[in-house]
Scaffold this active site. Structure first.
Site, PDB file in Angstrom:
ATOM      1  CB  SER A  27      -3.170  -2.598   7.939  1.00 27.92           C
ATOM      2  OG  SER A  27      -2.874  -2.378   9.058  1.00 27.92           O
ATOM      3  N   GLY A  39       0.762  -1.171  -0.054  1.00 28.17           N
ATOM      4  CA  GLY A  39      -0.046   0.150  -0.129  1.00 28.17           C
ATOM      5  C   GLY A  39       0.885   1.225   0.043  1.00 28.17           C
ATOM      6  CG  HIS A  40       3.353   2.064   3.408  1.00 27.11           C
ATOM      7  ND1 HIS A  40       3.394   1.030   4.131  1.00 27.11           N
ATOM      8  CD2 HIS A  40       2.891   3.226   3.902  1.00 27.11           C
ATOM      9  CE1 HIS A  40       2.777   1.401   5.345  1.00 27.11           C
ATOM     10  NE2 HIS A  40       2.367   2.533   5.408  1.00 27.11           N
ATOM     11  N   GLY A  43      -3.922   7.351   1.282  1.00 26.07           N
ATOM     12  CA  GLY A  43      -4.612   6.059   0.961  1.00 26.07           C
ATOM     13  C   GLY A  43      -5.962   6.265   1.276  1.00 26.07           C
ATOM     14  CD  GLN A  44     -11.338   5.866  -0.169  1.00 32.12           C
ATOM     15  OE1 GLN A  44     -10.871   7.074  -0.401  1.00 32.12           O
ATOM     16  NE2 GLN A  44     -12.452   5.557   0.392  1.00 32.12           N
TER      17      GLN A  44
HETATM   18  P1  AMP Z   1       0.082   4.655   7.673  1.00 35.21           P
HETATM   19  O1  AMP Z   1       1.841   4.349   7.394  1.00 35.21           O
HETATM   20  O2  AMP Z   1      -0.601   3.337   7.984  1.00 35.21           O
HETATM   21  O3  AMP Z   1       0.150   5.793   8.452  1.00 35.21           O
HETATM   22  O4  AMP Z   1      -0.247   4.674   6.097  1.00 35.21           O
HETATM   23  C1  AMP Z   1       0.616   6.000   5.290  1.00 35.21           C
HETATM   24  C2  AMP Z   1      -0.333   6.190   4.010  1.00 35.21           C
HETATM   25  O5  AMP Z   1      -0.489   4.783   3.426  1.00 35.21           O
HETATM   26  C3  AMP Z   1      -1.680   6.650   4.355  1.00 35.21           C
HETATM   27  O6  AMP Z   1      -1.997   7.752   3.626  1.00 35.21           O
HETATM   28  C4  AMP Z   1      -2.712   5.466   4.130  1.00 35.21           C
HETATM   29  O7  AMP Z   1      -4.061   5.550   3.990  1.00 35.21           O
HETATM   30  C5  AMP Z   1      -1.802   4.618   3.232  1.00 35.21           C
HETATM   31  N1  AMP Z   1      -2.048   3.431   3.051  1.00 35.21           N
HETATM   32  C6  AMP Z   1      -2.016   2.472   4.252  1.00 35.21           C
HETATM   33  N2  AMP Z   1      -2.228   0.975   3.917  1.00 35.21           N
HETATM   34  C7  AMP Z   1      -2.837   1.246   2.608  1.00 35.21           C
HETATM   35  C8  AMP Z   1      -3.280   0.289   1.570  1.00 35.21           C
HETATM   36  N3  AMP Z   1      -3.552  -0.917   1.939  1.00 35.21           N
HETATM   37  N4  AMP Z   1      -3.796   0.820   0.364  1.00 35.21           N
HETATM   38  C9  AMP Z   1      -3.449   1.920   0.082  1.00 35.21           C
HETATM   39  N5  AMP Z   1      -3.063   3.103   0.679  1.00 35.21           N
HETATM   40  C10 AMP Z   1      -2.569   2.535   2.185  1.00 35.21           C
END
Ligand code: AMP
Length: 297
Positions: free
Chosen positions: A192, A42-43, A154-155
């Site tokens: 995640s 995702g990242h 991310g959505q």
């Molecule tokens: P985080 O490190 O979890 O705070 O996420 C950082 C960015 O990555 C945020 O904008 C999240 O929405 C995005 N993100 C996390 N998981 C996913 C995913 N499975 N698909 C797309 N974007 C994601």
């Protein structure tokens, strides 16, 4: 901006500002991907989208303490800076910004951004109002430090995208916001950083979250338009029943809600565009996911 030195890991605000001065002056397009690390696909999707559209790509890696209500959640948040560095390097990131907590919140730090109504329901209700205050404040700081033309989110964190877009509008922040689709495992589980903490059995059950959301989409397509509110309640109850059958009990579900995708107000029918969002504990790990149901009348 990329040169023979490859990616630069930057730990201070001053150093990052210094390094961005000349590309900014040269009119380069600067992109920011804010993250809390423990990188997954995702990242990487966010980084690729940014890489394709920007001249200079900055990824921030900061586990922001102010958005965690629960100290044990913060303590247990997965961290793997060495691996993350390699992943970011392979994604052609120019600058990996990894500030310390003291760098972001020096002694005496005392300003908070509160975005208002959209922070109250769903995650705001489940995690407490401080969660989105912490998110908004750290994102505003990152925007001021980096001054990106575009920032990528991310959505997967649907409410976060609403909160950030509202903050940008309300405060006239000069950044364009791009939202990237949720990246999923092959069984549908949204990627995640927290998935790494799921035990084998919990991991197997976790895919039911997305299946329940897909079930809502299917059932919505079968319901009549302008249906009474009981119809929406019936659809959501069927999704809850499905989750219970898959080992995710009613008491594990923090919310399963159908809301307007912009205001996040509850809706009474699945007409038009609806955000259906879920948060549930699976094997003790808190997971969130969402889907947009579109029914054009
Ligand atoms: P985080 O490190 O979890 O705070 O996420 C950082 C960015 O990555 C945020 O904008 C999240 O929405 C995005 N993100 C996390 N998981 C996913 C995913 N499975 N698909 C797309 N974007 C994601």
């Amino acid at each position: 901006m990329k040169d023979e030195n490859g990616m630069v890991v930057v730990r201070t605000v001053r150093q990052l500002r210094d390094m961005l001065r000349s590309p900014r002056r040269a009119g380069k397009r600067i992109g920011l991907v804010p993250t809390m690390g423990a990188f997954h696909a995702g990242h990487i999707a966010l980084m690729s989208a940014a890489r394709a559209q920007c001249d200079v790509l900055i990824v921030s890696l900061f586990v922001n303490p102010t958005q965690f209500g629960d100290p044990s959640d913060l303590a247990n948040y997965p961290r793997n800076d060495a691996r993350d560095e390699t992943v970011a390097r392979n994604a052609n990131v120019d600058f990996l910004f990894v500030p310390s907590v003291g760098e972001m919140y020096p002694t005496g730090f005392n300003t908070t951004i509160e975005v208002g109504d959209v922070t109250a329901p769903l995650e705001g209700a489940a995690r407490g109002p401080a969660h989105f205050h912490g998110v908004a404040t750290v994102v505003a700081k990152l925007f001021n430090i980096v001054q990106p033309q575009i920032a990528y989110f991310g959505q997967k964190d649907a409410q976060q995208t609403v909160v950030i877009r509202k903050m940008v509008r309300d405060l006239n922040l000069p950044a364009e916001i791009t939202i990237c689709p949720t990246v999923r495992e092959s069984d549908g589980l949204a990627m995640s950083s927290r998935n790494a903490r799921l035990s084998g059995a919990a991991r197997a059950r976790a895919s039911a979250l997305y299946q329940a959301l897909q079930m809502v989409v299917e059932l919505a397509s079968e319901t009549q338009t302008n249906a009474p509110p009981q119809e929406l309640a019936r659809v959501l109850n069927l999704a809850r029943k499905f989750l219970a059958e898959r080992g995710i009990a009613e008491t594990d579900i923090e919310y399963l809600a159908a809301v307007d995708p912009e205001t996040l107000h509850p809706v009474t029918s699945l007409d038009g565009r609806t955000l259906v969002a879920i948060a549930a504990r699976v094997g003790g790990i808190r997971l969130i996911d969402n889907i947009i149901v579109t029914r054009i009348l």
